[in-house]
Scaffold this active site. Structure first.
Site, PDB file in Angstrom:
ATOM      1  N   CYS A 103       0.892  -1.164   0.000  1.00 31.81           N
ATOM      2  CA  CYS A 103       0.000   0.000   0.000  1.00 31.81           C
ATOM      3  C   CYS A 103       0.921   1.202   0.000  1.00 31.81           C
ATOM      4  O   CYS A 103       1.543   1.503   1.013  1.00 31.81           O
ATOM      5  CB  CYS A 103      -0.914   0.011   1.229  1.00 31.81           C
ATOM      6  N   CYS A 106      -0.271   3.952   2.682  1.00 28.34           N
ATOM      7  CA  CYS A 106      -0.234   3.756   4.137  1.00 28.34           C
ATOM      8  C   CYS A 106       0.001   2.287   4.473  1.00 28.34           C
ATOM      9  O   CYS A 106       1.122   1.814   4.380  1.00 28.34           O
ATOM     10  CB  CYS A 106      -1.501   4.296   4.791  1.00 28.34           C
ATOM     11  N   SER A 107      -1.041   1.558   4.834  1.00 28.51           N
ATOM     12  CA  SER A 107      -0.822   0.200   5.342  1.00 28.51           C
ATOM     13  C   SER A 107      -1.974  -0.729   5.037  1.00 28.51           C
ATOM     14  O   SER A 107      -2.174  -1.720   5.736  1.00 28.51           O
ATOM     15  CB  SER A 107      -0.618   0.263   6.856  1.00 28.51           C
ATOM     16  N   CYS A 108      -2.786  -0.422   4.004  1.00 27.21           N
ATOM     17  CA  CYS A 108      -3.995  -1.206   3.741  1.00 27.21           C
ATOM     18  C   CYS A 108      -3.671  -2.661   3.378  1.00 27.21           C
ATOM     19  O   CYS A 108      -2.766  -2.932   2.597  1.00 27.21           O
ATOM     20  CB  CYS A 108      -4.791  -0.587   2.600  1.00 27.21           C
TER      21      CYS A 108
HETATM   22 FE    FE Z   1      -3.165   1.941   3.183  1.00 25.20          FE
END
Ligand code: FE
Length: 195
Positions: A103, A106-108
């Site tokens: 991602c 971010c961190s999806c």
């Molecule tokens: Fe994310």
């Protein structure tokens, strides 16, 4: 120019202040944290994704469903995703093609299926480099791919979540679905490891 000399409250005092405001609004942060912690450690685990992959390795009809309609496959397996995860896309690794997910924003992740993202997945170094020099990043993480293997990098979005289906390793004929699932790590479901 003036300097603000207001003393900063201790972390304990600031925490107290935040909790007081939350309670005043009828919110129970301790209960939320306990519930979240239980979900994260007992329900949102990579064993969910590993089970899907292992079943797909042994059941061609389920594999077809998993690859063409991930959401339907999840429902059939009794799993679920948050409503805003509108699409679940499963990427099949082969001898010639290696998929890896990230991602960049971010961190999806599909966290209810493959577990919460590892710390390195959230680091700017991984997010920024894997899209530009995937082969190098994977090599640094211990995965050296043959030069002829094409690497595809998939950038997760708010409403489309991915899972990599690793190749079934040789020498696993006759293994049960549970035995196969035990071979599959979170890293393999992200695509930074092979089995
Ligand atoms: Fe994310």
């Amino acid at each position: 120019m003036t300097t603000d000399t207001t003393p900063i409250a201790s972390i304990e005092h600031r925490l107290d202040a935040i909790q007081t405001v939350l309670h005043r609004h009828g919110m129970q942060p301790a209960d939320f944290i306990q519930t979240f912690d239980e979900l994260a450690h007992e329900h949102w685990v990579p064993a969910n994704g590993a089970g899907l992959v292992a079943r797909a390795w042994t059941d061609p009809a389920f594999k077809q469903l998993l690859l063409t309609d991930g959401m339907a496959a999840i429902r059939e397996a009794g799993l679920s995703m948050p409503v805003h995860h509108r699409h679940f896309v499963v990427l099949e690794n082969t001898l010639d093609i290696h998929d890896v997910i990230c991602c960049t924003l971010c961190s999806c992740t599909a966290f209810t299926i493959i577990g919460l993202p590892p710390d390195w997945y959230k680091d700017l170094a991984y997010r920024s480099r894997v899209v530009r020099e995937a082969r190098t990043v994977l090599s640094e993480m211990g995965l050296d791919l043959p030069a002829q293997t094409q690497i595809r990098v998939w950038d997760t979005t708010a409403d489309t979540r991915y899972m990599v289906m690793p190749q079934r390793p040789g020498g696993t004929d006759g293994m049960t679905v549970d035995q196969l699932a035990a071979l599959i790590s979170k890293d393999a479901l992200i695509g930074v490891a092979r089995i």
